[in-house]
Design an enzyme around this catalytic site. Structure first.
Site, mmCIF file in Angstrom:
data_model
loop_
_atom_site.group_PDB
_atom_site.id
_atom_site.type_symbol
_atom_site.label_atom_id
_atom_site.label_comp_id
_atom_site.label_asym_id
_atom_site.label_seq_id
_atom_site.Cartn_x
_atom_site.Cartn_y
_atom_site.Cartn_z
ATOM 1 N N HIS A 1 0.795 -1.224 0.000
ATOM 2 C CA HIS A 1 0.000 0.000 0.000
ATOM 3 C C HIS A 1 0.833 1.281 0.000
ATOM 4 C CE1 HIS A 1 -3.610 2.383 1.417
ATOM 5 N NE2 HIS A 1 -4.098 1.631 0.454
ATOM 6 N N LYS B 1 3.007 4.506 -1.196
ATOM 7 C CA LYS B 1 2.854 5.468 -2.290
ATOM 8 C C LYS B 1 4.036 6.437 -2.189
ATOM 9 C CE LYS B 1 -2.040 5.096 -1.403
ATOM 10 N NZ LYS B 1 -1.984 4.258 -0.217
ATOM 11 N N ASP C 1 16.750 9.928 -7.946
ATOM 12 C CA ASP C 1 18.221 10.024 -7.848
ATOM 13 C C ASP C 1 18.752 9.854 -6.427
ATOM 14 O OD1 ASP C 1 18.430 10.410 -10.579
ATOM 15 O OD2 ASP C 1 18.525 12.594 -10.428
#
Length: 175
Positions: free
Chosen positions: A114, A116, A121
């Site tokens: 779940h 996000k 870089d």
């Protein structure tokens, strides 16, 4: 960044990223190309020069998929970790990313992957409540925080690497 974001055209951003310095071509679509939460998110992603690590529950926004594919074509190492159930839903961009040659790994157990977040870089963390779906971008009250603090970036990079290894197909057990 706060969402919802008005629908917007990001063609100029993608064209400039694909061919820096090339003359701008007008986009025939009727959408505005102003400064929105989505365009600011895309600009942050397009700043990647070496790597982009994505850990996303749901990814069905074609504009963000095109952004990720452009980075891959530019030689940025892109890796994606996602949820197995949600990558199979209608509209998911995961198959498109895989077809483009982008490395994708997914969970093999119950419960959702779940997270996000994105790491650009190994220096910029992009995290928040936003699923990378058109519906979430245009309709939901969502937030995205962009952080360039090394301590936070390292913690999320470590989590990404741990999950990346855990979801390595070589480690799957089928029986």
């Amino acid at each position: 960044l706060f969402f919802p974001s008005q629908p917007c055209c990001i063609e100029a951003l993608l064209a400039e990223a694909a061919e820096p310095g090339a003359p701008a071509r007008p986009c025939p679509c009727p959408l505005p190309s102003g400064d929105t939460a989505l365009s600011r998110l895309v600009r942050r992603l397009l700043s990647a020069r070496r790597s982009l690590d994505l850990c996303l529950f749901s990814f069905s926004c074609p504009q963000l998929a095109r952004t990720v594919q452009l980075l891959h074509r530019r030689g940025v190492r892109v890796r994606v970790v996602t949820d197995a159930q949600y990558m199979q839903l209608h509209g998911s961009q995961i198959g498109r990313l895989r077809h483009a040659g982008i490395q994708v790994r997914h969970d093999q157990h119950s419960g959702y992957m779940h997270h996000k977040f994105a790491i650009v870089d190994r220096r910029m963390l992009i995290t928040g409540s936003l699923n990378w779906t058109t519906h979430a971008i245009q309709s939901n009250r969502e937030n995205v925080l962009v952080v360039e603090d090394a301590e936070y970036v390292k913690a999320f990079q470590d989590e990404f690497e741990r999950i990346w290894e855990e979801y390595n197909p070589a480690n799957y057990s089928f029986f």
